[in-house]
Design a protein around this motif. Sequence first.
Motif, short mmCIF file in Angstrom:
data_model
loop_
_atom_site.label_atom_id
_atom_site.label_comp_id
_atom_site.label_asym_id
_atom_site.label_seq_id
_atom_site.Cartn_x
_atom_site.Cartn_y
_atom_site.Cartn_z
N ARG A 114 2.81 10.78 0.39
CA ARG A 114 3.04 10.80 -1.07
C ARG A 114 4.50 10.48 -1.39
N ASP A 151 -1.77 18.84 -1.00
CA ASP A 151 -0.90 18.13 -0.06
C ASP A 151 -0.12 19.13 0.78
N GLY A 178 0.85 5.66 6.43
CA GLY A 178 0.79 4.70 5.33
C GLY A 178 0.67 5.35 3.97
N ALA A 179 -0.39 4.99 3.24
CA ALA A 179 -0.57 5.44 1.87
C ALA A 179 -0.80 6.94 1.76
N ALA A 180 -1.09 7.62 2.88
CA ALA A 180 -1.28 9.07 2.83
C ALA A 180 0.04 9.81 2.64
N GLY A 230 0.79 -1.23 0.00
CA GLY A 230 0.00 0.00 0.00
C GLY A 230 0.81 1.27 0.00
N LEU A 231 2.14 1.14 0.11
CA LEU A 231 3.00 2.32 0.14
C LEU A 231 3.65 2.50 -1.23
N ASP A 232 3.47 3.68 -1.82
CA ASP A 232 4.02 3.95 -3.15
C ASP A 232 4.65 5.34 -3.13
N LEU A 233 5.92 5.39 -2.81
CA LEU A 233 6.62 6.66 -2.69
C LEU A 233 7.35 6.97 -4.00
N VAL A 236 5.38 5.79 8.64
CA VAL A 236 4.68 4.85 7.76
C VAL A 236 3.54 4.16 8.49
N ALA A 280 4.69 12.13 -7.16
CA ALA A 280 3.40 11.83 -6.53
C ALA A 280 2.76 13.00 -5.81
#
Length: 217
Positions: free
Chosen positions: A96, A45, A92-94, A33-36, A88, A40
């Motif tokens: 960017r 943001d 998490g996914a929040a 779920g983590l996409d750095l 993290v 992004a």
Amino acid sequence: GVPIITGDTKVVERGKADGVFISTAGVGMVPAGLDLRSDAARPGDVVIVSGSIGDHGVAVMSKRENLEFDTGIVSDSAALHGLVAGMVEAAGAAIRLMRDPTRGGLAATLNEIANASKVGFRIDEEAIPIKPEVAAACEFLGLDPLNVANEGKLVAVVAPEAADAMLAVMRAHPLGREAALVGHVVADDDCFVQMATSFGGGRIVDWLSGEQLPRIC
């Protein structure tokens, strides 16, 4: 046929690489779920720094140039894996993206992200944590703290709904006690980083042109 999965480079002046450079790298798995990614960042943001900026660069300059200040300025070099793990877990996914504002400082980091993500930044000078002794040294040397190198700090671009939780987790960690929300991402086709100054005006925060002082890394 062997993929190169990580690496590092060292930039030094011509003829100055006469010592030993030891480079290390950690390799691990990205949590689900983590996409750095550097592209992004999205309008809306927020931008968070983990602490005061400019400490490392000014500490190095003061030693290399034999400068003496009333208050000792110490490098911020530190391992941030514990802080990042907490971030993290909290957001998490929040999250960017995260970056280290090393060579070129906060200014270069934000400009790199802006160009990669095709967005702009609006930052607030008064919100950026800078130690008084570092600010004084930069003023004395004619430097902009935003261009000065950091080693133990990070910059995170985070979805706005996760900002409060992120700051709380960061400030609970020894290496994030001075974490601050310093700005936000805006739509901007020119990819400018703009700053509201403490005098009530505004200015463009651009890339550093050349070296601030010789032999600074």
